[in-house]
Design an enzyme around this catalytic site. Structure first.
Site, PDB file in Angstrom:
ATOM      1  N   ASN A  12       1.100  -1.434  -0.508  1.00 28.40           N
ATOM      2  CA  ASN A  12       0.123   0.151   0.044  1.00 28.40           C
ATOM      3  C   ASN A  12       0.459   1.137   0.276  1.00 28.40           C
ATOM      4  OD1 ASN A  12      -2.177   1.578   0.332  1.00 28.40           O
ATOM      5  ND2 ASN A  12      -2.748   0.567   1.843  1.00 28.40           N
ATOM      6  N   HIS A  25     -14.065  -5.414  10.622  1.00 27.11           N
ATOM      7  CA  HIS A  25     -13.570  -4.445  11.639  1.00 27.11           C
ATOM      8  C   HIS A  25     -14.872  -3.091  11.709  1.00 27.11           C
ATOM      9  CE1 HIS A  25      -9.717  -2.905   9.808  1.00 27.11           C
ATOM     10  NE2 HIS A  25      -9.786  -5.045  10.165  1.00 27.11           N
ATOM     11  N   ARG A  38     -13.061  -6.675  15.361  1.00 26.20           N
ATOM     12  CA  ARG A  38     -12.312  -6.104  15.675  1.00 26.20           C
ATOM     13  C   ARG A  38     -13.152  -4.670  15.651  1.00 26.20           C
ATOM     14  NH1 ARG A  38      -7.161  -2.183  12.581  1.00 26.20           N
ATOM     15  NH2 ARG A  38      -9.034  -0.907  12.004  1.00 26.20           N
ATOM     16  N   TYR A  63      -6.661   6.491  13.268  1.00 27.79           N
ATOM     17  CA  TYR A  63      -6.485   5.117  12.173  1.00 27.79           C
ATOM     18  C   TYR A  63      -7.483   4.639  12.789  1.00 27.79           C
ATOM     19  CZ  TYR A  63      -5.531   0.664  11.556  1.00 27.79           C
ATOM     20  OH  TYR A  63      -5.627  -0.790  11.006  1.00 27.79           O
ATOM     21  N   ASP A  67      -6.893  -2.855  17.586  1.00 28.69           N
ATOM     22  CA  ASP A  67      -6.101  -2.470  17.056  1.00 28.69           C
ATOM     23  C   ASP A  67      -5.398  -1.028  17.130  1.00 28.69           C
ATOM     24  OD1 ASP A  67      -3.505  -1.537  15.214  1.00 28.69           O
ATOM     25  OD2 ASP A  67      -4.292  -1.876  13.893  1.00 28.69           O
ATOM     26  N   HIS A 118      -2.158   0.125  16.932  1.00 29.31           N
ATOM     27  CA  HIS A 118      -1.591   0.730  15.068  1.00 29.31           C
ATOM     28  C   HIS A 118       0.417   1.605  15.989  1.00 29.31           C
ATOM     29  CE1 HIS A 118      -1.595   2.048  10.924  1.00 29.31           C
ATOM     30  NE2 HIS A 118      -2.228   0.442  10.928  1.00 29.31           N
ATOM     31  N   GLU A 127      -3.562  -5.548  19.888  1.00 24.05           N
ATOM     32  CA  GLU A 127      -2.331  -5.228  18.317  1.00 24.05           C
ATOM     33  C   GLU A 127      -1.965  -4.292  18.213  1.00 24.05           C
ATOM     34  OE1 GLU A 127      -4.835  -6.041  14.756  1.00 24.05           O
ATOM     35  OE2 GLU A 127      -2.924  -5.401  13.358  1.00 24.05           O
ATOM     36  N   GLU A 137       1.944  -7.432  11.493  1.00 24.07           N
ATOM     37  CA  GLU A 137       1.700  -7.184   9.768  1.00 24.07           C
ATOM     38  C   GLU A 137       2.093  -6.390   8.624  1.00 24.07           C
ATOM     39  OE1 GLU A 137      -1.792  -4.534  11.209  1.00 24.07           O
ATOM     40  OE2 GLU A 137      -1.011  -2.937  10.183  1.00 24.07           O
ATOM     41  N   ARG A 159       0.905 -11.940  13.066  1.00 21.75           N
ATOM     42  CA  ARG A 159       0.170 -10.765  12.558  1.00 21.75           C
ATOM     43  C   ARG A 159       0.896 -11.063  10.895  1.00 21.75           C
ATOM     44  NH1 ARG A 159      -3.888  -9.661  11.027  1.00 21.75           N
ATOM     45  NH2 ARG A 159      -3.783  -7.195  11.062  1.00 21.75           N
ATOM     46  N   HIS A 191      -2.773 -10.867   8.734  1.00 23.49           N
ATOM     47  CA  HIS A 191      -3.158  -9.402   7.939  1.00 23.49           C
ATOM     48  C   HIS A 191      -3.901  -9.743   6.635  1.00 23.49           C
ATOM     49  CE1 HIS A 191      -1.796  -5.529   6.875  1.00 23.49           C
ATOM     50  NE2 HIS A 191      -3.312  -5.311   7.875  1.00 23.49           N
ATOM     51  N   ASP A 250      -5.993  -3.996   1.554  1.00 25.55           N
ATOM     52  CA  ASP A 250      -4.770  -3.569   0.659  1.00 25.55           C
ATOM     53  C   ASP A 250      -4.514  -4.246   0.395  1.00 25.55           C
ATOM     54  OD1 ASP A 250      -2.856  -2.677   2.427  1.00 25.55           O
ATOM     55  OD2 ASP A 250      -4.505  -2.046   3.498  1.00 25.55           O
ATOM     56  N   GLU A 288      -7.643 -12.069   9.697  1.00 23.14           N
ATOM     57  CA  GLU A 288      -8.818 -11.344   9.209  1.00 23.14           C
ATOM     58  C   GLU A 288      -9.174 -11.238   8.365  1.00 23.14           C
ATOM     59  OE1 GLU A 288      -7.530  -6.459   9.804  1.00 23.14           O
ATOM     60  OE2 GLU A 288      -5.991  -7.217   9.414  1.00 23.14           O
ATOM     61  N   TRP A 346       1.978   6.499  12.463  1.00 21.84           N
ATOM     62  CA  TRP A 346       0.520   6.248  12.035  1.00 21.84           C
ATOM     63  C   TRP A 346       0.257   4.754  12.503  1.00 21.84           C
ATOM     64  CZ3 TRP A 346      -2.104   3.903   8.071  1.00 21.84           C
ATOM     65  CH2 TRP A 346      -3.591   3.932   8.516  1.00 21.84           C
TER      66      TRP A 346
HETATM   67  O1  KDG Z   1      -1.673  -0.267   4.141  1.00 20.88           O
HETATM   68  C1  KDG Z   1      -1.807  -0.567   5.502  1.00 20.88           C
HETATM   69  C2  KDG Z   1      -2.731  -1.593   6.449  1.00 20.88           C
HETATM   70  O2  KDG Z   1      -2.485  -2.107   6.441  1.00 20.88           O
HETATM   71  C3  KDG Z   1      -3.143  -1.522   8.416  1.00 20.88           C
HETATM   72  O3  KDG Z   1      -3.118   0.161   8.305  1.00 20.88           O
HETATM   73  C4  KDG Z   1      -3.973  -2.191   8.233  1.00 20.88           C
HETATM   74  O4  KDG Z   1      -3.806  -1.785  10.742  1.00 20.88           O
HETATM   75  C5  KDG Z   1      -4.558  -2.617   9.796  1.00 20.88           C
HETATM   76  C6  KDG Z   1      -4.965  -3.654  10.093  1.00 20.88           C
HETATM   77  O5  KDG Z   1      -4.819  -4.718  11.316  1.00 20.88           O
HETATM   78  O6  KDG Z   1      -5.789  -4.726   9.494  1.00 20.88           O
HETATM   79 MG    MG Z   2      -3.117  -3.641  11.972  1.00 21.54          MG
END
Ligand code: KDG
Ligand code: MG
Length: 403
Positions: free
Chosen positions: A37, A122, A147, A159, A211, A213, A237, A263, A284, A313, A317, A340, A403
């Site tokens: 991505n 999600h 999630r 996020y 998550d 992140h 996560e 991930e 992941r 993961h 994307d 997921e 991020w």
């Molecule tokens: O491209 C980034 C995403 O795949 C990510 O932000 C998604 O954290 C993510 C998840 O747990 O699916």
């Molecule tokens: Mg994630």
């Protein structure tokens, strides 16, 4: 058998995907997902300019040697671009092997260890109330695991919460990433209230995931883990950026919340300490970014010894080719945890066809030879690549942050 040619196709049916198609002299072809991505063209160039010329004429059955050749042979090992490219080749070769032998890929990986695989999707809302509504819709669709992410008062964008009504991640189109603002304190104070409301409404049985992140320090992650313990999450996560694997030791010492990460990992060395010290519960890594089915089997086997399960993961994307590969992997290994499944933009089904089944919160694998996915090159031309980036993040004082 002999590899005759390979091509890379970038298309954007709702979002960008990089697909690799390897053809053999015998007429059998295989597919791999090479999507990274925001860095799609870098992987395409790595494949076209550096890897594809090395595999022409090779026997597609030699997956171990081809993988080692591409990984060790580069001298510059690892990295997200390199491993997504190698991952796509490896996946496509397993697809060819299955098709040539007339068996689904999982049968070549150890056979059937389970007949269905639990998936989570999600739920995201601008506030707690909206998030509860989204969870309800998801539960009504049969999911057993969700999630949960919510907007946080005082933060405009966060996020996991799409700016549009789409249920997939925002990748801002344009030449530069969008910027968001983050406050760890506001987040840590709000998340326990979110999960208290979710358990109050949905009771104890629904599996809940969250998550972070990569936005916390180990001690902040420990605080979050402790504050969420009463709501017994399936996992928490990506608490901390995992370049420092030892960070997880601190989290573990303070909380019993199950932890998942990986991930963005692409080699086994990035999770060896996490696994062998039992600092995590779920790994992941996914097939594409983990460098393919070949190394992912090794990671799963290592993890099995240390009571660590998988949780591949599966964002929107990555293409359905990656998801299909994850499902064959998940069918075959003993220590499958969860898969997921964010779903895909509607246009994706015009380009990719799949025959795995999803029902009542669980995936089942198909019995068709290879991965059981196909890709329509003509249709793909109707969806040209669109430059898009994930956002970046800054603290309230302007400091650049994860991020
Ligand atoms: O491209 C980034 C995403 O795949 C990510 O932000 C998604 O954290 C993510 C998840 O747990 O699916
Ligand atoms: Mg994630």
């Amino acid at each position: 058998m002999k590899i005759k040619s390979a091509k890379v196709i970038i298309c954007s049916p709702g979002r960008n995907y990089v697909t690799l198609k390897i053809e053999t002299e015998e007429g059998v072809y295989g597919l791999g997902d090479a999507t990274l991505n925001g860095r799609e063209k870098a992987v395409a160039s790595y494949l076209e300019d550096h890897l594809i010329p090395c595999i022409i004429g090779r026997d597609p059955f030699d997956t171990e040697d081809i993988w080692q050749y591409l990984y060790k042979g580069a001298y510059w090992r690892g990295g997200a671009v390199t491993m997504a490219a190698i991952g796509a080749i490896d996946t496509a070769l397993w697809d060819i092997k299955g098709k040539a032998l007339g068996v689904p890929v999982y049968k070549l990986l150890g056979g059937k260890s389970r007949h269905k695989m639990m998936a989570y999707t999600h739920a995201q809302g601008k506030n707690i109330e909206e998030t509860l509504q989204k969870i309800e819709e998801i539960v009504n669709r049969g999911y057993k695991a969700v999630r949960v992410q919510s907007g946080i008062p005082g933060m405009e964008n966060i996020y996991g919460i799409s700016k549009t009504d789409d249920n997939y991640e925002p990748a801002g189109t344009g030449l530069k990433p969008d910027e968001e603002v983050w406050s760890t304190e506001k987040y840590l104070n709000y998340v326990p209230k979110l999960f208290a409301a979710v358990r109050e409404k949905f009771g104890d049985d629904l599996h809940l995931l969250h998550d972070a992140h990569h936005r916390l320090t180990p001690i902040e992650a420990a605080r979050l883990g402790k504050s969420l313990e009463p709501y017994h999450l399936f996992w928490l996560e990506d608490t901390v950026p995992a370049e420092l694997q030892e960070g997880f030791k601190t989290i573990r010492q303070h909380t019993t919340i199950p932890l998942s990460v990986g991930e963005i990992f692409n080699t086994i060395s990035q999770c060896t300490d996490l696994i062998t010290n039992q600092w995590i519960d779920y790994i992941r890594m996914t097939i594409t970014h983990g460098g393919g089915i070949t190394p992912m089997m090794k990671i799963a086997h290592l993890a099995e010894i240390y009571h660590v399960k998988t949780g591949c993961h599966g964002p929107s994307d990555l293409s359905p080719v990656n998801l299909a590969a994850c499902l064959h992997f998940g069918t075959a290994i003993n220590n499958f945890g969860i898969q997921e499944y964010m779903g895909f933009p509607n246009e994706v089904s015009n380009v990719f066809s799949t025959d795995y089944k999803f029902s009542d919160g669980f995936f089942t694998i198909s019995e068709s030879p290879g991965l059981g996915v196909d890709f329509d090159e003509e249709k793909a031309k109707e969806y040209p690549y669109k430059q898009a980036y994930l956002p970046i993040n800054r603290l309230e004082d302007g400091t650049l942050y994860s991020w």
